[in-house]
Design a protein around this motif. Structure first.
Motif, short mmCIF file in Angstrom:
data_model
loop_
_atom_site.label_atom_id
_atom_site.label_comp_id
_atom_site.label_asym_id
_atom_site.label_seq_id
_atom_site.Cartn_x
_atom_site.Cartn_y
_atom_site.Cartn_z
N LEU A 78 0.83 -1.21 0.00
CA LEU A 78 0.00 0.00 0.00
C LEU A 78 0.86 1.26 0.00
CD1 LEU A 78 -2.90 -0.97 2.46
CD2 LEU A 78 -3.04 -0.63 -0.01
N LEU A 79 1.94 1.22 0.76
CA LEU A 79 2.86 2.35 0.77
C LEU A 79 3.43 2.60 -0.62
CD1 LEU A 79 4.61 4.48 2.27
CD2 LEU A 79 6.29 2.66 2.64
N ALA A 80 3.80 1.52 -1.30
CA ALA A 80 4.37 1.66 -2.63
C ALA A 80 3.34 2.18 -3.63
CB ALA A 80 4.95 0.32 -3.09
N LEU A 81 2.13 1.67 -3.55
CA LEU A 81 1.12 2.03 -4.55
C LEU A 81 0.47 3.38 -4.28
CD1 LEU A 81 -0.59 -1.46 -4.96
CD2 LEU A 81 1.01 -0.36 -6.53
N ALA B 213 12.06 12.04 1.46
CA ALA B 213 10.77 11.50 1.87
C ALA B 213 9.82 11.40 0.67
CB ALA B 213 10.16 12.36 2.96
N SER B 214 9.80 12.44 -0.16
CA SER B 214 8.92 12.42 -1.33
C SER B 214 9.36 11.35 -2.32
CB SER B 214 8.94 13.79 -2.02
OG SER B 214 8.43 14.79 -1.16
N ARG B 215 10.66 11.18 -2.47
CA ARG B 215 11.15 10.16 -3.40
C ARG B 215 10.91 8.75 -2.86
NH1 ARG B 215 13.88 11.63 -7.68
NH2 ARG B 215 15.16 9.75 -7.81
N VAL B 216 11.01 8.58 -1.55
CA VAL B 216 10.72 7.27 -0.96
C VAL B 216 9.24 6.93 -1.15
CG1 VAL B 216 10.49 6.06 1.23
CG2 VAL B 216 12.62 7.22 0.68
N LEU C 282 8.19 0.06 -9.18
CA LEU C 282 8.79 -1.24 -8.86
C LEU C 282 7.74 -2.31 -8.64
CD1 LEU C 282 11.32 -2.94 -7.89
CD2 LEU C 282 10.75 -2.13 -5.60
N VAL C 283 6.74 -2.01 -7.82
CA VAL C 283 5.70 -2.99 -7.50
C VAL C 283 4.83 -3.28 -8.72
CG1 VAL C 283 3.62 -3.36 -6.13
CG2 VAL C 283 5.69 -2.49 -5.04
#
Length: 286
Positions: free
Chosen positions: A38-41, A78-81, A88-89
């Motif tokens: 969820l964090l990635a998406l 933080a924004s890039r993370v 990737l996902v």
């Protein structure tokens, strides 16, 4: 009528797998994997700044404006993370779905149509499997620089031979069973046998294989990002963030530790879930 194989001893083995400790571990692992996915998406929706804008000096220490500091080019870490995991996902999920679909189609055709065609298809899959996965990704992704579809196709091609082998063996096992032969003798069409007997009984192996291929796809996609392949260099990517910020590790460790930690946690959580799925399916099939 759908017939599903029910091996003897399956219930007792399932009870041994469903111990309280394993259920808690599976719950924690599942929660961790779901949270990271969820964090990635959804992470880009919560990025406080543009992930590609140069906002401050390189490797600035964390402060109120930049909670994780800035990277090698002065961009908000933080924004890039938050924005770097989606590509990737999505690449890993798309490649896994494509490899599973091709593997299912080729594997079933190899045993449902004719043995000769099956051998030809398997030889083609074996020829593709001989190529090192990373080399295949490097060639296709480098040949189409900045192309996300090319990276997805290369990751799918690197994993599809193994899915084909697994699903072909599963379909062959089902077709060799007595009730499938009886269905064919009584006049059921091959399409009916495929829909009612073969596909329901290879759904478990297909799910297990998809889980394992997802882990491999994540590793390949992250490696491609680390090597600077895939979407353009300015686009955030956890793998690329690690490689581009390592030279400044002595000045600021967070810019490369944050994406590296997320990659490790995502791979571990998904890998543990895949291992649990494979363990359950394997014990249930004995």
């Amino acid at each position: 009528m759908t017939t599903v194989l029910a091996p003897s001893g399956r219930d007792s083995r399932s009870r041994r797998l469903d111990t309280p400790w394993r259920r808690r571990a599976l719950l924690l692992t599942g929660a961790g994997a779901a949270s990271l996915l969820l964090l990635a998406l959804l992470g880009p929706l919560f990025a406080p700044h543009s992930p590609t804008a140069q906002l401050a000096a390189p490797f600035q220490q964390p402060d109120g404006r930049f909670p994780l500091g800035t990277d090698v080019l002065g961009r908000d870490v933080a924004s890039r993370v938050l924005s770097g995991g989606r590509a990737l996902v999505l690449t890993a999920l798309s490649a896994t779905a494509a490899a599973g679909a091709v593997g299912m189609t080729v594997g079933v055709l190899a045993v449902m149509v004719s043995r000769r065609l099956g051998e030809v298809l398997l030889r083609c899959a074996d020829a593709l499997a001989v190529l090192p996965a990373l080399l295949l990704v490097l060639v296709l992704a480098a040949g189409f620089p900045g192309s996300a579809p090319a990276l997805t196709v290369s990751v799918a091609l690197a994993t599809v031979p193994f899915s084909t082998r697994v699903l072909r063996a599963a379909a062959d096992h089902v077709l060799a069973s007595g009730y499938v032969e009886a269905a064919l003798v009584r006049g059921d069409s091959r399409w009916a046998v495929l829909r009612h007997d073969v596909l329901p009984n290879i759904a478990g192996p297909a799910l297990t294989d998809a889980a394992l291929r997802l882990v491999a796809s994540l590793h390949l996609a992250a490696t491609a990002g680390f090597l600077g392949l895939g979407p353009g260099g300015a686009a955030p990517d956890w793998g690329r963030m690690v490689s581009e910020n390592v030279p400044g590790a002595t000045l600021a460790a967070v810019p490369f530790l944050a994406p590296a930690l997320l990659l490790v946690l995502l791979s571990v959580c998904v890998g543990l879930l895949a291992g649990d799925v494979a363990d359950r399916a394997g014990r249930g099939a004995v």
